[in-house]
Design a protein around this motif. Sequence first.
Motif, PDB file in Angstrom:
ATOM      1  N   ARG A   9       0.744  -1.175  -0.035  1.00  0.00           N
ATOM      2  CA  ARG A   9      -0.031   0.142   0.096  1.00  0.00           C
ATOM      3  C   ARG A   9       0.901   1.187   0.073  1.00  0.00           C
ATOM      4  N   GLN A  74       4.637  18.923   7.879  1.00  0.00           N
ATOM      5  CA  GLN A  74       4.080  17.945   9.033  1.00  0.00           C
ATOM      6  C   GLN A  74       4.467  16.816   8.536  1.00  0.00           C
ATOM      7  N   TRP A  78       6.571  15.733  14.603  1.00  0.00           N
ATOM      8  CA  TRP A  78       5.899  16.726  15.052  1.00  0.00           C
ATOM      9  C   TRP A  78       6.445  17.646  16.355  1.00  0.00           C
TER      10      TRP A  78
ATOM     11  N   GLN B  51      -6.429   1.823  11.408  1.00  0.00           N
ATOM     12  CA  GLN B  51      -5.089   1.243  11.207  1.00  0.00           C
ATOM     13  C   GLN B  51      -4.851   1.137   9.802  1.00  0.00           C
ATOM     14  N   ASN B  52      -6.080   0.815   9.114  1.00  0.00           N
ATOM     15  CA  ASN B  52      -5.834   0.377   7.579  1.00  0.00           C
ATOM     16  C   ASN B  52      -5.960   1.437   6.620  1.00  0.00           C
ATOM     17  N   GLU B  54      -5.496   4.466   4.745  1.00  0.00           N
ATOM     18  CA  GLU B  54      -4.217   4.797   3.469  1.00  0.00           C
ATOM     19  C   GLU B  54      -4.100   6.207   3.473  1.00  0.00           C
ATOM     20  N   ASP B  55      -4.982   7.134   3.506  1.00  0.00           N
ATOM     21  CA  ASP B  55      -4.767   8.492   3.009  1.00  0.00           C
ATOM     22  C   ASP B  55      -5.502   9.536   3.953  1.00  0.00           C
ATOM     23  N   LEU B  56      -5.437  10.604   3.623  1.00  0.00           N
ATOM     24  CA  LEU B  56      -6.031  11.694   4.783  1.00  0.00           C
ATOM     25  C   LEU B  56      -7.720  11.710   4.324  1.00  0.00           C
ATOM     26  N   PHE B  57      -7.939  11.356   3.085  1.00  0.00           N
ATOM     27  CA  PHE B  57      -9.309  11.464   2.846  1.00  0.00           C
ATOM     28  C   PHE B  57     -10.115  10.315   3.860  1.00  0.00           C
ATOM     29  N   GLU B  58      -9.243   9.077   3.667  1.00  0.00           N
ATOM     30  CA  GLU B  58     -10.009   8.177   4.378  1.00  0.00           C
ATOM     31  C   GLU B  58     -10.240   8.175   5.909  1.00  0.00           C
ATOM     32  N   GLN B  60     -10.053  11.283   7.467  1.00  0.00           N
ATOM     33  CA  GLN B  60     -11.289  12.205   7.571  1.00  0.00           C
ATOM     34  C   GLN B  60     -12.816  11.567   7.443  1.00  0.00           C
ATOM     35  N   VAL B  82      -5.482   9.204  15.722  1.00  0.00           N
ATOM     36  CA  VAL B  82      -4.196  10.099  15.850  1.00  0.00           C
ATOM     37  C   VAL B  82      -3.002   9.521  15.014  1.00  0.00           C
ATOM     38  N   ALA B  85      -3.672   9.848  11.584  1.00  0.00           N
ATOM     39  CA  ALA B  85      -3.157  11.381  11.099  1.00  0.00           C
ATOM     40  C   ALA B  85      -1.849  11.200  11.058  1.00  0.00           C
ATOM     41  N   ARG B  86      -1.008  10.790  12.108  1.00  0.00           N
ATOM     42  CA  ARG B  86       0.649  10.920  11.847  1.00  0.00           C
ATOM     43  C   ARG B  86       0.911  10.034  10.609  1.00  0.00           C
ATOM     44  N   ARG B  87       0.392   8.851  10.522  1.00  0.00           N
ATOM     45  CA  ARG B  87       0.695   8.445   9.374  1.00  0.00           C
ATOM     46  C   ARG B  87       0.544   8.869   7.921  1.00  0.00           C
ATOM     47  N   VAL B  88      -0.499   9.812   7.766  1.00  0.00           N
ATOM     48  CA  VAL B  88      -0.962  10.534   6.507  1.00  0.00           C
ATOM     49  C   VAL B  88      -0.203  11.968   6.838  1.00  0.00           C
ATOM     50  N   ASN B  89       0.412  12.266   7.924  1.00  0.00           N
ATOM     51  CA  ASN B  89       1.340  13.540   7.935  1.00  0.00           C
ATOM     52  C   ASN B  89       0.249  14.761   7.997  1.00  0.00           C
ATOM     53  N   ALA B  94      -5.250  15.611  13.668  1.00  0.00           N
ATOM     54  CA  ALA B  94      -4.823  15.254  15.004  1.00  0.00           C
ATOM     55  C   ALA B  94      -5.361  16.114  16.048  1.00  0.00           C
TER      56      ALA B  94
END
Lengths: 178, 136
Positions: A9, A74, A78, B51-52, B54-58, B60, B82, B85-89, B94
């Motif tokens: 992914r 970002q 952080w 946990q799964n 993949e991106d910010l859209f998902e 949110q 959170v 959110a960290r994962r998608v920067n 967050a």
Amino acid sequence: MQSVVRLARSSSRAPFRRCLATTAAPSADALSSSSASSVSSRSAAIPLSNVEAQWARLTSEEKVAVHEQLEVLQQKDWKELTIDEKKAAYYVAFGPHGPRTPTSQPGDSLKILLATGALLGAAGVLFYAARALGNPPPKTLTKEWQEATNERALEMKLNPITGISSEGYKGKGFVQST
Amino acid sequence: MRTQMLSTVLRAAAVRPTLAARAAPLLARPSSSHAQESFESFSERYIAFFQNAEDLFEVQRGLNNCFAHDLVPSTGVVEAAVRAARRVNDYATAVRVFEGIKEKVENKSQYQAYLDELKPLREELGLSLKEELYTS
């Protein structure tokens, strides 16, 4: 197994990326790579510390530049972000602009209160002016006249079944003024 | 006219048993037999979702759905969100998660309990609250 899926992914993440309007301007993805260089060169011109004050006056290109700048920021740890950068990131994504613009400004309720009071006052002035300047109420609206009307109605046996001349009538008849 | 009506009724009567047999499950109101999702399974579902993601859209979208229910998401869900959110920067999302909790809880002490519970996470990620960002 799951880590393999995650790896696959993450490798496929880079080219295809969906964003909400809250984070990057939709036009940011549409910008071609040729213009990206010019944007990134301009992005240094906008200080992030003051982005909240400037945001309304920025052009869409400058907004895109700020978005890109923040996006890069970002990705760092952080903990390294300064408070200004954090505030800028939050403001750009969820600040009170665009669809989140507040519907009322701070002094609005006072204005509404004053305007309502002024309108009520004007209506009151109009009412008492009309009462003062108009004719007095007609003589048939006095209590004496209405009692005389009652007497006359009983004399004439008016409405003998349900009304004023009926047996056991308890209403006030024609008296309506106090 | 009358015979025609009669024949229609008769035909309907003849057809009805099979129709009823077929249509009975369809006619049962779906709303009457909804399974109530327990709080635990809700939490598990959203932890797995975040946990799964993949991106910010998902992320949110998941947050929108998660906070739309008549409950306050558990700390596990918040932590997963959170971390997503960290994962998608996305720092702002967050921060927004905590703002959402503040909106959902009933009183300040509950919010404070959430903050205390999640303090290690916030320190680990370097996450400030909106109140801390806008103190002045």
